[in-house]
Motif scaffolding. Structure first.
Motif, PDB file in Angstrom:
ATOM      1  N   LEU A  86       5.323  -5.555  -1.459  1.00 27.00           N
ATOM      2  CA  LEU A  86       4.088  -4.414  -1.725  1.00 27.00           C
ATOM      3  C   LEU A  86       2.808  -5.737  -1.568  1.00 27.00           C
ATOM      4  O   LEU A  86       1.917  -5.689  -1.620  1.00 27.00           O
ATOM      5  CB  LEU A  86       3.947  -3.514  -1.492  1.00 27.00           C
ATOM      6  CG  LEU A  86       4.312  -2.143  -1.209  1.00 27.00           C
ATOM      7  CD1 LEU A  86       4.583  -1.243  -2.250  1.00 27.00           C
ATOM      8  CD2 LEU A  86       3.868  -1.809   0.187  1.00 27.00           C
ATOM      9  N   LEU A  87       3.829  -6.905  -2.672  1.00 26.22           N
ATOM     10  CA  LEU A  87       2.147  -7.823  -2.692  1.00 26.22           C
ATOM     11  C   LEU A  87       2.217  -8.910  -2.200  1.00 26.22           C
ATOM     12  O   LEU A  87       2.739  -9.280  -1.693  1.00 26.22           O
ATOM     13  CB  LEU A  87       3.027  -8.146  -4.508  1.00 26.22           C
ATOM     14  CG  LEU A  87       3.079  -7.125  -6.326  1.00 26.22           C
ATOM     15  CD1 LEU A  87       3.973  -8.224  -6.597  1.00 26.22           C
ATOM     16  CD2 LEU A  87       2.000  -7.260  -5.606  1.00 26.22           C
ATOM     17  N   PRO A  88       0.964  -9.171  -2.403  1.00 18.55           N
ATOM     18  CA  PRO A  88       0.256 -10.393  -1.419  1.00 18.55           C
ATOM     19  C   PRO A  88       0.411 -11.475  -1.986  1.00 18.55           C
ATOM     20  O   PRO A  88       1.429 -12.248  -2.739  1.00 18.55           O
ATOM     21  CB  PRO A  88      -1.074 -10.281  -1.669  1.00 18.55           C
ATOM     22  CG  PRO A  88      -1.178  -9.763  -3.377  1.00 18.55           C
ATOM     23  CD  PRO A  88       0.115  -9.219  -3.233  1.00 18.55           C
TER      24      PRO A  88
ATOM     25  N   MET B 158       1.488   2.563  -5.541  1.00 16.91           N
ATOM     26  CA  MET B 158       1.156   0.801  -6.144  1.00 16.91           C
ATOM     27  C   MET B 158       0.771   0.449  -4.924  1.00 16.91           C
ATOM     28  O   MET B 158      -0.730  -0.110  -4.852  1.00 16.91           O
ATOM     29  CB  MET B 158       1.875   0.285  -7.409  1.00 16.91           C
ATOM     30  CG  MET B 158       0.810  -1.296  -6.536  1.00 16.91           C
ATOM     31  SD  MET B 158       1.272  -2.091  -5.772  1.00 16.91           S
ATOM     32  CE  MET B 158       3.236  -2.675  -5.567  1.00 16.91           C
ATOM     33  N   GLY B 159       2.041   0.879  -3.341  1.00 16.99           N
ATOM     34  CA  GLY B 159       1.096  -0.198  -2.232  1.00 16.99           C
ATOM     35  C   GLY B 159       0.022   1.007  -1.296  1.00 16.99           C
ATOM     36  O   GLY B 159      -0.971   0.425  -0.810  1.00 16.99           O
TER      37      GLY B 159
ATOM     38  N   LEU C 294      -2.800   2.249  -3.240  1.00 18.43           N
ATOM     39  CA  LEU C 294      -3.706   1.614  -3.943  1.00 18.43           C
ATOM     40  C   LEU C 294      -3.797   0.792  -3.251  1.00 18.43           C
ATOM     41  O   LEU C 294      -5.459   0.343  -3.319  1.00 18.43           O
ATOM     42  CB  LEU C 294      -4.066   2.253  -5.319  1.00 18.43           C
ATOM     43  CG  LEU C 294      -3.961   3.537  -6.046  1.00 18.43           C
ATOM     44  CD1 LEU C 294      -3.121   3.486  -7.396  1.00 18.43           C
ATOM     45  CD2 LEU C 294      -4.964   4.061  -5.048  1.00 18.43           C
ATOM     46  N   ARG C 295      -3.042  -0.412  -3.194  1.00 20.45           N
ATOM     47  CA  ARG C 295      -3.498  -1.847  -2.704  1.00 20.45           C
ATOM     48  C   ARG C 295      -3.689  -1.673  -1.509  1.00 20.45           C
ATOM     49  O   ARG C 295      -5.538  -2.674  -1.025  1.00 20.45           O
ATOM     50  CB  ARG C 295      -2.026  -2.226  -2.625  1.00 20.45           C
ATOM     51  CG  ARG C 295      -2.599  -4.116  -2.565  1.00 20.45           C
ATOM     52  CD  ARG C 295      -0.850  -5.260  -2.229  1.00 20.45           C
ATOM     53  NE  ARG C 295      -1.302  -6.136  -1.781  1.00 20.45           N
ATOM     54  CZ  ARG C 295      -1.154  -6.365  -0.544  1.00 20.45           C
ATOM     55  NH1 ARG C 295      -0.689  -5.789   0.000  1.00 20.45           N
ATOM     56  NH2 ARG C 295      -1.932  -7.437  -0.221  1.00 20.45           N
ATOM     57  N   THR C 296      -2.943  -0.871  -0.225  1.00 18.55           N
ATOM     58  CA  THR C 296      -3.940  -0.963   0.772  1.00 18.55           C
ATOM     59  C   THR C 296      -5.375  -0.109   0.649  1.00 18.55           C
ATOM     60  O   THR C 296      -5.981  -0.576   1.944  1.00 18.55           O
ATOM     61  CB  THR C 296      -2.931   0.069   1.772  1.00 18.55           C
ATOM     62  OG1 THR C 296      -1.409  -0.681   1.923  1.00 18.55           O
ATOM     63  CG2 THR C 296      -3.437  -0.116   3.377  1.00 18.55           C
ATOM     64  N   ALA C 297      -5.499   1.150   0.055  1.00 15.49           N
ATOM     65  CA  ALA C 297      -7.164   1.685   0.058  1.00 15.49           C
ATOM     66  C   ALA C 297      -7.446   0.366  -0.254  1.00 15.49           C
ATOM     67  O   ALA C 297      -8.782   0.331  -0.329  1.00 15.49           O
ATOM     68  CB  ALA C 297      -6.668   2.600  -0.758  1.00 15.49           C
ATOM     69  N   THR C 298      -7.032  -0.504  -1.372  1.00  9.84           N
ATOM     70  CA  THR C 298      -8.509  -1.052  -1.570  1.00  9.84           C
ATOM     71  C   THR C 298      -8.280  -2.184  -0.832  1.00  9.84           C
ATOM     72  O   THR C 298     -10.017  -2.716  -0.828  1.00  9.84           O
ATOM     73  CB  THR C 298      -7.809  -1.862  -3.776  1.00  9.84           C
ATOM     74  OG1 THR C 298      -7.318  -0.974  -4.534  1.00  9.84           O
ATOM     75  CG2 THR C 298      -9.195  -2.546  -3.866  1.00  9.84           C
TER      76      THR C 298
ATOM     77  N   GLY D 276       8.426  -0.884 -12.531  1.00  9.73           N
ATOM     78  CA  GLY D 276       6.079   0.114 -12.343  1.00  9.73           C
ATOM     79  C   GLY D 276       5.717   0.082 -11.006  1.00  9.73           C
ATOM     80  O   GLY D 276       6.149  -0.539 -10.548  1.00  9.73           O
ATOM     81  N   GLY D 277       4.536   0.419 -11.296  1.00  7.63           N
ATOM     82  CA  GLY D 277       3.518  -0.022 -10.289  1.00  7.63           C
ATOM     83  C   GLY D 277       3.024  -0.671 -10.715  1.00  7.63           C
ATOM     84  O   GLY D 277       1.680  -0.564  -9.972  1.00  7.63           O
TER      85      GLY D 277
END
Length: 710
Positions: free
Chosen positions: A474-476, A533-534, A536-540, A501-502
């Protein structure tokens, strides 16, 4: 000497005794105790000699008795005729007579006296009568005491012995002879160490010599050993020793009283063994499974087993369990991965054990293979040459085990939730006792408890691996450069026995050469935290495309986080505009970023902290500040600076200190911060993002000048 009875010639004369002259007056024997009186009568019945003991016994002085007829002097009238008749028979026939008469003493009282009468003949052929007399009551008391002593010694269930000053046996009773397994006659004249040659009796000998020297008795000395009565088993005795002295204080030897306490010793030993096993089980419960790390849990099991139960221990797990979480024996020999080895002392036997981390298979007759197939433990109490080849990986290992003295082996399957996950192997070398059924029971109990802890660690390993895989996916994947920025980022998961963790970071390209920089931390761990976390990152990333102010971005993320109940998260969102050299940043309860300007000390940005995402009800604020080429912005999650023991202010101070050199690249700076600040066994994830502002270049490679610079 015609007609005289010949006395046998005495050829053996006693050795002279070196004693003071006045010792003769001190009672020292049975005759003195009885006070035997001697009276010599002529043939006509008159007293010819009267001993001092006779004076004491009858009350008449020698002068009062000598020359008097004995019968009228000593006997009542009604007894005199019988006494005269017996006297005449002795004098006529020469036969001795023994019996008792009531004797009239000088003071008029009567005493029953035991007599022994015999005829003597002098050198002239004249006959005399020798009478030996003693008080009958005294004699009967001595006889009773002697009989009682004899019975007591011979029939006592305890061992009794008398030894001389050289510790040679003078007397033993049947009970002690039975304890020693040596007949009574064979004891006499033998030294104590000749009867009891074993090493356990050395201390008993030393104690006896000390008692001889000091005269201080020793009571209930415990001696444990083996005698000829039972060479295969230990027995225990409570031994008491005291010194024997004569009436003059001369040391005669020692008396030895021995009580067989084997039953009590074995019961106490059994109780101690039960206590030891309980302590070992309690120790295992406390020490095994302190973490969720597979290798460490296996090593904890080995550490508990050695040295209390075994001299050597090894723990192997099926590799299929480590790889897939399931037991898959397949058709060939099972594949093991060695996890832990422990020895009680340095020994070459360790070379015969597969070292931790290595994959191995064992031949079909090996105990590990046997217990995996049968799911039952395997005990070999006494190893011979054939058995050593069976428990060893190869012939070389068997020779090593033989040289190390390994003599007993025990293999126990590790079974958790119904499936075999591995095996633990135990061996003894220096410990002379073979493994027994009690050891097997204890080993199985420890294995059962430890297997569950190991299986939990394996399960956690797989869950953690899945969460980490999800987290990283999920990290870029960041390009090293963005318009006007040099960017570097790192993610480090928590230590092996903590859940992932997240934490996340992201770098999002925006219109007009702008770049959004964000880091965040979902509170919680494991796959659910990584999933949150994934989202929230997508929403961000989606909200970033709307070109909203950072505070507005956080407001929308706060609403989204409400839908991820029960999760909350901290977040820092910033937008860098290289044309204006401006940074717009807002925080949702996150640790402040660090701004490093050329020529100035690093500083924490003083931002409105805000509340974490998911709390709701508190507006967020955007702060704008210049970010010139060469300036660095450091964003991070709490895993970089927070520890369980250090104040957060000190840790933030360490972060600023490590950022003081400003000429390193962003990649080098990331590595230095992780190396210096994060402990290898850190219990929290770390997300780190460093951006260095650079001059914005045009398509032709020339630097674009900023307009309206503040």
């Amino acid at each position: 000497m015609s007609g005289a009875e010949q006395r046998p010639e005495q050829t053996d004369r006693p050795e002279p005794i070196d004693r003071p002259a006045d010792d003769a007056a001190v009672p020292s024997g049975l005759m003195d105790l009885l006070g035997v009186a001697a009276v010599l009568l002529k043939a006509d019945g008159r007293v010819d000699m009267w001993s001092p003991q006779a004076e004491q016994l009858f009350g008449y002085a020698r002068g009062e008795a000598v020359g008097q007829y004995a019968a009228p002097l000593l006997l009542h009238p009604e007894q005199q005729d019988a006494a005269i008749t017996l006297f005449a028979d002795v004098m006529l026939t020469g036969r001795s007579w023994a019996g008792a008469f009531p004797v009239r003493l000088k003071d008029g009282s009567t005493r029953m006296v035991e007599f022994r009468n015999m005829r003597l003949t002098d050198s002239d052929g004249d006959h005399y009568a020798l009478g030996l007399a003693t008080d009958r009551n005294t004699l009967r008391q001595v006889e009773r005491n002697l009989a009682l002593s004899t019975r007591l010694v011979s029939q006592a269930p305890i061992g009794l012995a008398v030894l001389d000053t050289n510790l040679r046996y003078l007397a033993v009773n049947p009970a002690l002879a039975a304890m020693h397994g040596v007949p009574e006659p064979d004891h006499l004249g033998q030294n104590m160490r000749e009867i009891l040659p074993g090493a356990p009796f050395l201390n008993a000998e030393a104690v006896m010599r000390e008692v001889l020297a000091s005269g201080v008795p020793v009571v209930d000395l415990q001696v444990v050993g083996r005698t000829s009565a039972d060479l295969d088993n230990d027995h225990a005795w409570a031994v008491s020793v005291y010194r024997l002295e004569d009436a003059h204080g001369h040391v005669l030897g020692i008396a030895n009283v021995v009580v067989d306490v084997t039953d009590r010793y074995r019961a106490a030993k059994k109780a101690d063994e039960a206590q030891r096993r309980l302590r070992l089980m309690a120790n295992g419960s406390a020490r095994i499974g302190t973490t969720l790390e597979v290798e460490r849990t296996a090593q904890e099991l080995a550490d508990v087993l050695v040295p209390d139960l075994a001299d050597l221990a090894a723990v192997d797990l099926l590799d299929s369990v480590l790889q897939t979480g399931r037991t898959d024996l397949g058709e060939g020999p099972p594949l093991f991965r060695a996890m832990a080895v422990k020895t009680a002392y340095p020994t070459e036997a360790a070379r015969a054990i597969v070292p931790p981390g290595r994959l191995t298979t064992y031949h079909a007759d090996h105990p590990a293979s046997h217990v995996i197939r049968t799911r039952r433990p395997m005990l070999i109490s006494h190893l011979d040459g054939k058995d050593l080849g069976r428990i060893a990986a190869d012939s070389d290992a068997a020779r090593v085990l033989a040289r190390a003295g390994v003599h007993s082996d025990l293999a126990v399957p590790l079974i958790a939730r119904g499936q075999v996950i591995g095996v633990m192997g135990l061996a003894r070398a220096r410990n002379p006792l073979p493994f027994d059924d009690d050891d097997l029971t204890l080993a199985c109990e420890l294995a059962s408890s430890a297997a569950l802890s190991i299986d939990n660690a394996v399960l956690h390993l797989h869950i953690r691996s899945a969460a980490e895989t999800l987290q990283r996916s999920l990290l870029p994947q960041l390009p090293p450069r963005h318009p006007g920025l040099e960017v570097a980022a790192r993610y480090r998961p928590a230590q092996a026995f903590s859940e992932v963790g997240g934490d996340w970071y992201d770098v999002i390209p925006l219109d007009g050469d702008r770049t959004a920089l964000t880091v965040g931390d979902v509170m919680g761990s494991g796959i659910p935290a990584a999933t949150a976390m994934g989202r929230l990152r997508t929403a961000t990333s989606t909200l970033a495309d709307l070109d909203l102010d950072p505070a507005r971005i956080l407001t929308h993320l706060d609403k989204i986080t409400h839908g991820l109940d029960p999760y909350i998260a901290t977040c820092l969102y910033a937008v860098y505009d290289p044309h204006a050299a401006r940074l717009h940043v807002a925080s949702a309860g996150h640790l402040p970023p660090v701004l490093v300007r050329a020529g100035e000390p690093p500083a924490l940005l003083d931002l409105p902290t805000g509340t974490p995402l998911g709390v709701g009800g508190v507006p967020f604020e955007t702060t704008t500040l210049p970010l010139e080429p060469g300036d660095r912005l450091v964003l991070y999650t709490d895993g970089l600076v927070e520890t369980r023991n250090d104040p957060i202010d000190e840790r933030l101070g360490d972060l600023l200190r490590l950022l003081t050199p400003s000429d390193d690249s962003t990649e080098e700076t990331c590595d230095r911060l992780l190396r210096q600040l994060r402990h290898p066994a850190g219990h929290d994830d770390v997300a780190l993002l460093i951006a260095r502002a650079q001059p914005l270049r045009t398509a032709r490679g020339t630097e674009r000048r900023r307009q309206g610079r503040v």
